[in-house]
Write a protein that holds these residues in place. Structure first.
Motif, PDB file in Angstrom:
ATOM      1  N   HIS A  78       5.872  29.917  45.622  1.00 27.78           N
ATOM      2  CA  HIS A  78       6.642  29.009  46.235  1.00 27.78           C
ATOM      3  C   HIS A  78       5.183  27.643  46.051  1.00 27.78           C
ATOM      4  N   GLN A  79       5.419  26.364  47.030  1.00 29.64           N
ATOM      5  CA  GLN A  79       5.582  25.255  47.060  1.00 29.64           C
ATOM      6  C   GLN A  79       3.885  24.506  47.163  1.00 29.64           C
ATOM      7  N   ASP A  80       3.236  25.458  47.972  1.00 27.65           N
ATOM      8  CA  ASP A  80       2.347  25.234  48.254  1.00 27.65           C
ATOM      9  C   ASP A  80       1.085  24.425  48.191  1.00 27.65           C
ATOM     10  N   PRO A  81       0.171  24.201  48.062  1.00 26.48           N
ATOM     11  CA  PRO A  81      -0.703  23.276  47.052  1.00 26.48           C
ATOM     12  C   PRO A  81      -2.131  24.461  46.418  1.00 26.48           C
ATOM     13  N   ASP A  82      -2.794  25.668  47.799  1.00 23.91           N
ATOM     14  CA  ASP A  82      -3.227  26.400  47.343  1.00 23.91           C
ATOM     15  C   ASP A  82      -1.778  26.721  45.439  1.00 23.91           C
ATOM     16  N   VAL A  98       7.188  25.427  33.830  1.00 23.29           N
ATOM     17  CA  VAL A  98       6.879  25.584  34.662  1.00 23.29           C
ATOM     18  C   VAL A  98       7.938  26.642  35.543  1.00 23.29           C
ATOM     19  N   VAL A  99       8.011  27.577  36.576  1.00 22.02           N
ATOM     20  CA  VAL A  99       8.650  28.634  37.535  1.00 22.02           C
ATOM     21  C   VAL A  99       9.005  28.352  38.167  1.00 22.02           C
ATOM     22  N   ALA A 100       9.527  27.959  39.256  1.00 25.20           N
ATOM     23  CA  ALA A 100       9.705  27.170  40.410  1.00 25.20           C
ATOM     24  C   ALA A 100      11.261  28.369  40.987  1.00 25.20           C
ATOM     25  N   SER A 101      10.894  28.090  42.124  1.00 21.96           N
ATOM     26  CA  SER A 101      12.376  27.920  43.304  1.00 21.96           C
ATOM     27  C   SER A 101      13.299  27.064  43.489  1.00 21.96           C
ATOM     28  N   LYS A 102      14.520  26.716  42.383  1.00 20.90           N
ATOM     29  CA  LYS A 102      15.154  25.340  42.578  1.00 20.90           C
ATOM     30  C   LYS A 102      15.455  24.771  43.818  1.00 20.90           C
ATOM     31  N   LEU A 103      15.415  24.969  44.459  1.00 23.06           N
ATOM     32  CA  LEU A 103      14.634  24.099  45.530  1.00 23.06           C
ATOM     33  C   LEU A 103      13.873  23.037  45.926  1.00 23.06           C
ATOM     34  N   TRP A 104      12.405  23.506  44.691  1.00 21.67           N
ATOM     35  CA  TRP A 104      11.523  22.340  44.189  1.00 21.67           C
ATOM     36  C   TRP A 104      11.735  21.846  43.557  1.00 21.67           C
ATOM     37  N   ALA A 105      12.724  21.920  43.003  1.00 19.72           N
ATOM     38  CA  ALA A 105      12.601  20.760  41.596  1.00 19.72           C
ATOM     39  C   ALA A 105      12.518  19.435  41.552  1.00 19.72           C
ATOM     40  N   ARG A 106      13.353  18.935  43.163  1.00 19.31           N
ATOM     41  CA  ARG A 106      13.084  17.590  43.549  1.00 19.31           C
ATOM     42  C   ARG A 106      12.224  17.081  43.835  1.00 19.31           C
ATOM     43  N   ASP A 126      12.919  19.549  30.965  1.00 17.61           N
ATOM     44  CA  ASP A 126      12.846  19.695  29.977  1.00 17.61           C
ATOM     45  C   ASP A 126      11.977  21.017  30.224  1.00 17.61           C
ATOM     46  N   ARG A 127      10.376  20.248  31.121  1.00 12.75           N
ATOM     47  CA  ARG A 127       9.295  21.883  31.312  1.00 12.75           C
ATOM     48  C   ARG A 127       9.518  22.902  32.777  1.00 12.75           C
ATOM     49  N   LEU A 128      11.201  22.359  33.455  1.00  4.59           N
ATOM     50  CA  LEU A 128      11.178  23.429  34.669  1.00  4.59           C
ATOM     51  C   LEU A 128      12.018  24.216  33.827  1.00  4.59           C
ATOM     52  N   VAL A 129      11.529  25.771  34.895  1.00  5.50           N
ATOM     53  CA  VAL A 129      12.978  27.170  35.166  1.00  5.50           C
ATOM     54  C   VAL A 129      13.136  27.196  36.176  1.00  5.50           C
ATOM     55  N   GLU A 130      14.149  26.847  36.698  1.00  4.68           N
ATOM     56  CA  GLU A 130      14.743  26.376  37.597  1.00  4.68           C
ATOM     57  C   GLU A 130      15.679  27.697  38.493  1.00  4.68           C
ATOM     58  N   LEU A 131      14.772  28.774  39.629  1.00  6.41           N
ATOM     59  CA  LEU A 131      15.054  29.310  39.622  1.00  6.41           C
ATOM     60  C   LEU A 131      16.773  29.951  40.420  1.00  6.41           C
ATOM     61  N   PRO A 132      17.565  30.251  40.734  1.00  9.01           N
ATOM     62  CA  PRO A 132      18.576  30.191  41.335  1.00  9.01           C
ATOM     63  C   PRO A 132      17.688  31.469  42.720  1.00  9.01           C
ATOM     64  N   ASP A 133      18.910  31.103  43.754  1.00  7.60           N
ATOM     65  CA  ASP A 133      18.621  32.332  44.680  1.00  7.60           C
ATOM     66  C   ASP A 133      18.399  33.828  44.802  1.00  7.60           C
ATOM     67  N   GLN A 134      18.856  33.925  43.826  1.00  6.23           N
ATOM     68  CA  GLN A 134      19.211  36.140  43.725  1.00  6.23           C
ATOM     69  C   GLN A 134      18.137  36.304  43.019  1.00  6.23           C
ATOM     70  N   GLY A 135      17.186  35.092  41.920  1.00  4.08           N
ATOM     71  CA  GLY A 135      16.275  35.818  41.171  1.00  4.08           C
ATOM     72  C   GLY A 135      16.726  35.583  39.648  1.00  4.08           C
ATOM     73  N   ALA A 136      15.687  36.128  38.715  1.00  3.86           N
ATOM     74  CA  ALA A 136      16.635  35.792  37.035  1.00  3.86           C
ATOM     75  C   ALA A 136      14.769  36.486  36.656  1.00  3.86           C
ATOM     76  N   SER A 137      15.393  37.211  35.350  1.00  2.00           N
ATOM     77  CA  SER A 137      14.360  37.831  34.572  1.00  2.00           C
ATOM     78  C   SER A 137      13.679  37.576  33.419  1.00  2.00           C
ATOM     79  N   ILE A 138      12.824  36.664  33.337  1.00  2.00           N
ATOM     80  CA  ILE A 138      11.819  35.743  32.158  1.00  2.00           C
ATOM     81  C   ILE A 138      11.170  36.428  31.468  1.00  2.00           C
TER      82      ILE A 138
END
Length: 265
Positions: A78-82, A98-106, A126-138
């Motif tokens: 998630h997006q927390d400082p730590d 960088v792999v993170a939820s699509k909700l934090w892309a912006r 180009d450096r972001l993998v936006e995860l959909p809510d249902q998750g993904a296999s990376i």
């Protein structure tokens, strides 16, 4: 599965696949946090790397196991400082995605200064993998890491990462505890509850979401649950004790009432 209590702990190693935990890199006033490295056939992923407090010591530790040029991903639950505030450095000094939820892309670009943005390799999208809510296999090396939905536990866009080879669930804040030594094996679950209870009651959204998460996790083949703070749960028996406890915990909005929502005098 025993842990080697040093600066780094090898959680799993079968020769071609390795999982390493770093439990003692935070110094000073920052809350204790664990960082993780997964290696498969020479390719690497870092999970929840933290911020500036941990970037330099973490990269020094990573170099004991792999070169930064082998790093394919920096994964953020998630997006927390730590969790991910060191993101600009990874974007500048490595080629990792960088792999993170699509909700934090912006929102995550707000961590990047203009100075660092001008020096990063490629543009942000180009450096972001936006995860959909249902998750993904990376894909990683010759395997893949599963991004598992854990929304509202505690972030609105929250993922955990499951490694099907080691059968480790890297659970983010779920299962987190405040302990003196996160490398100390957990032997007494009942005594451990008081090191988790207050945190989960405040930071987890609701029992309804927890029960959905527990139902999902019970269908998975998991040998270890490793949170981002504190001590891992190792073995089926300890994992089931944790699931049985957390499944019935009232937390978050379950505990809110009009006494909390009162305008200060």
């Amino acid at each position: 599965m025993a842990l080697d209590r040093t600066t780094s702990q090898v959680l799993f190693d079968n020769g071609t696949h390795k999982c390493i935990s770093f439990t003692s890199l935070v110094k000073g006033e920052g809350v204790q946090a664990n960082q993780f490295l997964i290696l498969n056939n020479g390719r690497a992923a870092v999970l929840d790397p933290g911020g500036d407090l941990t970037y330099v010591p973490l990269t020094m530790e990573l170099n004991k196991y792999t070169r930064l040029s082998n790093l394919d991903y920096v994964m953020a639950s998630h997006q927390d400082p730590d969790i991910i505030t060191s993101m600009p450095r990874w974007l500048v000094y490595t080629d990792a995605m960088v792999v993170a939820s699509k909700l934090w892309a912006r929102f995550l670009p707000h961590l990047n200064s203009a100075f660092m943005s001008d020096r990063m390799k490629g543009n942000w999208l180009d450096r972001l993998v936006e995860l959909p809510d249902q998750g993904a296999s990376i894909p990683l090396g010759e395997t893949s890491i599963k991004a598992i939905p854990a929304h509202f536990l505690h972030s609105v866009g929250n993922f955990q990462f499951y490694d099907p080879i080691s059968k480790i669930l890297f659970s983010g804040d779920m299962g987190a505890s405040m302990v003196e030594d996160a490398a100390e094996p957990l032997t007494d679950f009942n005594a451990h509850i008081q090191k988790m209870k207050g945190f989960h009651q405040r930071y987890m959204c609701s029992n309804r979401v927890i029960r959905l998460w527990v139902k999902m996790v019970r269908t998975m083949d998991i040998e270890m649950i490793v949170p981002q703070h504190g001590t891992p749960f190792i073995g089926k028996e300890m994992i089931n004790q944790f699931l049985d406890w957390i499944e019935n915990l009232q937390c978050g909005i379950d505990l809110m009432d009009e006494q909390v929502f009162t305008c200060p005098a």
